[in-house]
Design an enzyme around this catalytic site. Structure first.
Site, PDB file in Angstrom:
ATOM      1  N   SER A 147       0.836  -1.203   0.000  1.00  0.00           N
ATOM      2  CA  SER A 147       0.000   0.000   0.000  1.00  0.00           C
ATOM      3  C   SER A 147       0.864   1.244   0.000  1.00  0.00           C
ATOM      4  O   SER A 147       1.995   1.231   0.523  1.00  0.00           O
ATOM      5  CB  SER A 147      -0.900   0.015   1.244  1.00  0.00           C
ATOM      6  OG  SER A 147      -1.561   1.268   1.382  1.00  0.00           O
ATOM      7  N   TYR A 161      -1.624  -0.928  10.197  1.00  0.00           N
ATOM      8  CA  TYR A 161      -1.766  -1.251   8.773  1.00  0.00           C
ATOM      9  C   TYR A 161      -0.555  -0.763   7.992  1.00  0.00           C
ATOM     10  O   TYR A 161       0.039  -1.502   7.206  1.00  0.00           O
ATOM     11  CB  TYR A 161      -3.041  -0.614   8.231  1.00  0.00           C
ATOM     12  CG  TYR A 161      -3.270  -0.830   6.751  1.00  0.00           C
ATOM     13  CD1 TYR A 161      -3.901  -1.985   6.293  1.00  0.00           C
ATOM     14  CD2 TYR A 161      -2.852   0.118   5.818  1.00  0.00           C
ATOM     15  CE1 TYR A 161      -4.112  -2.186   4.932  1.00  0.00           C
ATOM     16  CE2 TYR A 161      -3.057  -0.075   4.458  1.00  0.00           C
ATOM     17  CZ  TYR A 161      -3.693  -1.232   4.025  1.00  0.00           C
ATOM     18  OH  TYR A 161      -3.888  -1.425   2.687  1.00  0.00           O
TER      19      TYR A 161
END
Length: 249
Positions: A147, A161
């Site tokens: 990401s 995350y």
């Protein structure tokens, strides 16, 4: 007519929505068999064939489930007379505060850290190791989905995350070095702001930070995943491809 042994096979985690859905459709359109893994049961609304027979319901946040998932994937490969040509680790989790805001490094509870790293980091390597022989036999490919949050502080993605995705990017390089001598290529894709049903409120306000001035489409990410699993990228390994419209620059 393609025989079962000639048909290519993909194992995909996190297939229940967004990028996962688009990836299943892209590979299915090319005639691949797709074995999907998701914590959700297969739905008859899913837009691809052979779903019930090739879907495995598994919660990757439970370490005990990984061995079960590997054994079930191996069984289905044998039953279908298939080899494993690609593993795409797309499943991910990003917990939020009760009001929907990001969990930062001060507020994230330890149980959330453990769950996030179990799904986003440990599951990819344990699945790849568990399916190593199958991937090696087919000279297959692994694609880890990281990401943009792994390289910059993100307004919506939390600390656990973000750090898990940064760790997954580093793991991809390590895996490329370790798996490469066995004929297995390992790459990563790093999506930015992708237009899916789970966008956080306010994402549209970030378009000014994106060079192409628009959100990405799930099918655009799926195209890059397909490229990294195809013979067109036969000499590409250890790379992290940014699919974010230039947001990272």
């Amino acid at each position: 007519m393609t025989s079962p042994t000639d048909r290519k096979t993909l194992v995909l985690t996190g297939a229940s929505r967004g990028i996962g859905h688009a990836t299943v459709k892209r590979f299915s359109a090319e005639g691949w068999r797709v074995i999907t893994c998701s914590r959700h049961a297969f739905s008859d609304k899913c837009p691809w064939p052979s779903g019930p027979e090739d879907h495995i319901q598994v919660d990757l946040s439970d370490p005990e489930n990984l061995g079960v998932a590997v054994a079930e994937i191996q069984k289905r490969l044998v039953d279908g007379g298939s080899r494993l040509h690609a593993l795409v680790n797309n499943a991910g989790t990003s917990p939020k505060e009760p009001d929907g805001s990001r969990m930062n490094s001060l507020s994230t509870p330890m149980h959330a850290w453990r769950t996030v790293f179990q799904v986003n980091f440990f599951a990819p390597i344990l699945l790849a190791r568990g399916l190593f022989k199958e991937l090696s036999a087919a000279k297959g490919a692994v694609v880890n989905v990281t990401s943009i949050a792994g390289i910059r502080v993100h307004p919506f993605a939390g600390t656990a995350y973000a750090t898990s995705k940064a760790a997954l990017a580093s793991l991809t390089r390590e895996m490329a070095a370790d798996f490469g001598p066995h004929g297995i290529r390992v790459n990563a894709i790093s999506p930015g702001e992708i237009d899916t049903a789970i966008l956080s409120p306010g994402t549209e306000d970030m378009i000014g930070d994106i060079a192409l001035r628009r959100l990405g489409l799930p099918q655009e990410v799926a195209e890059t995943i397909f490229f990294l699993c195809s013979s067109q990228s036969s000499y590409v390994t250890g790379a992290e491809v940014h699919v974010n419209g230039g947001q990272h620059v």
